[in-house]
Design an enzyme around this catalytic site. Structure first.
Site, PDB file in Angstrom:
ATOM      1  N   GLU A 194     113.262-120.523  16.443  1.00  0.00           N
ATOM      2  CA  GLU A 194     114.284-121.983  16.149  1.00  0.00           C
ATOM      3  C   GLU A 194     114.649-122.030  17.985  1.00  0.00           C
ATOM      4  O   GLU A 194     115.380-122.623  18.040  1.00  0.00           O
ATOM      5  CB  GLU A 194     115.135-120.805  15.794  1.00  0.00           C
ATOM      6  CG  GLU A 194     114.725-120.957  13.745  1.00  0.00           C
ATOM      7  CD  GLU A 194     116.214-120.621  12.820  1.00  0.00           C
ATOM      8  OE1 GLU A 194     116.264-119.622  13.426  1.00  0.00           O
ATOM      9  OE2 GLU A 194     115.312-120.694  11.476  1.00  0.00           O
TER      10      GLU A 194
ATOM     11  N   GLU B  83     101.228-101.769  11.246  1.00  0.00           N
ATOM     12  CA  GLU B  83     102.058-101.564  11.819  1.00  0.00           C
ATOM     13  C   GLU B  83     102.322 -99.772  12.461  1.00  0.00           C
ATOM     14  O   GLU B  83     102.764 -99.326  13.680  1.00  0.00           O
ATOM     15  CB  GLU B  83     103.846-101.557  10.657  1.00  0.00           C
ATOM     16  CG  GLU B  83     103.315-100.272  10.105  1.00  0.00           C
ATOM     17  CD  GLU B  83     104.656-100.574   9.283  1.00  0.00           C
ATOM     18  OE1 GLU B  83     105.752 -98.755   8.873  1.00  0.00           O
ATOM     19  OE2 GLU B  83     105.702-101.312   8.707  1.00  0.00           O
TER      20      GLU B  83
END
Length: 265
Positions: free
Chosen positions: A79, A110
């Site tokens: 963004e 992960e």
């Protein structure tokens, strides 16, 4: 270490409750998030004040996370270019498992501690860059590994977690710890923890971009004019700043390509 994020939620027998009861209790818990984030402001101030001079020298911000945390980092990074008119390289979001993990769970990714550094190394991370590791639990090996490697190389590190004393805090120059408490659905850190992380990442990049001059007054003067709504928003900024008719403001905006270029000519 006892993880607050894994403690039993404050409400029991959720499946027996009405929609109204459930929504009310979720909202009641969500109201605690902003207050928890408020307590992080001193630590956030120190982090941003260390980031800004590095970015003025050409440094970048890297986010590293897995699952929800990784997705939030990628979201905040993505963004920044449309909002502040900056190159996508200024803020980079990395998620364990790569872009595929944005839409599909890659849960085992992960656990690869070494991959955290390898993904950063692929972007030629250097001494003027900053790594912010995002992990609600604060134990994610992918994030911890990246933080460790950066710290060993003198690269500035921060972390965003919801568990005090979590491993990520041991490897961060600037640990940001938002203690939001147990989740309504026990262990579902996409809820309060994720909301806190989203608020904190917004605060980091927005404040940094303002300090770097990417906002004038309270306006996104460098935003990308990528659709009609944003052209209209930019035109209204120019009308307000220069006190000229709407159509003339729009003509100048489309000619110059940015609000800043019009109001600073």
């Amino acid at each position: 270490m006892q993880k607050i994020t894994e403690q039993a939620g404050p409400y029991r027998h959720l499946e027996q409750q009405s929609t109204l009861e459930l929504l009310t209790k979720i909202n009641r818990e969500d109201q605690k998030v902003a207050l928890a984030v408020e307590k992080c402001i001193p630590a956030l101030t120190a982090l941003v004040d260390d980031i800004v001079p590095r970015m003025q020298r050409g440094g970048r911000i890297f986010y590293s996370g897995a699952g929800t945390s990784g997705r939030l980092g990628v979201l905040d990074a993505s963004e920044c270019p449309p909002t502040f008119g900056v190159p996508p390289e200024w803020v980079v979001g990395l998620i364990a498992g790569g872009d595929h993990a944005l839409r599909h769970p890659v849960e085992s990714a992960e656990d690869a501690e070494g991959q955290g550094w390898l993904d950063l190394e692929a972007h030629n991370i250097g001494p003027d860059d900053t790594l912010i590791g995002i992990a609600a639990s604060g134990t994610t090996p992918y994030v911890v590994g990246g933080l460790k490697a950066c710290r060993e190389r003198g690269i500035l590190t921060g972390c965003v977690t919801c568990n005090p004393g979590a491993p990520v805090t041991e490897h961060a120059d600037h640990p940001i710890v938002a203690v939001v408490g147990p989740e309504v659905v026990t262990g579902s850190t996409r809820m309060k923890s994720g909301t806190a992380q989203k608020l904190i990442l917004n605060m980091i990049t927005t404040t940094t971009m303002i300090r770097l001059g990417r906002v004038k007054d309270n306006r996104m003067v460098d935003m990308q004019l990528s659709n009609a709504k944003l052209v209209d928003r930019g035109t209204k900024m120019i009308v307000d700043a220069l006190d000229i008719p709407y159509e003339e403001a729009k003509r100048r905006l489309l000619l110059k390509g940015s609000v800043r270029a019009v109001i600073e000519q």
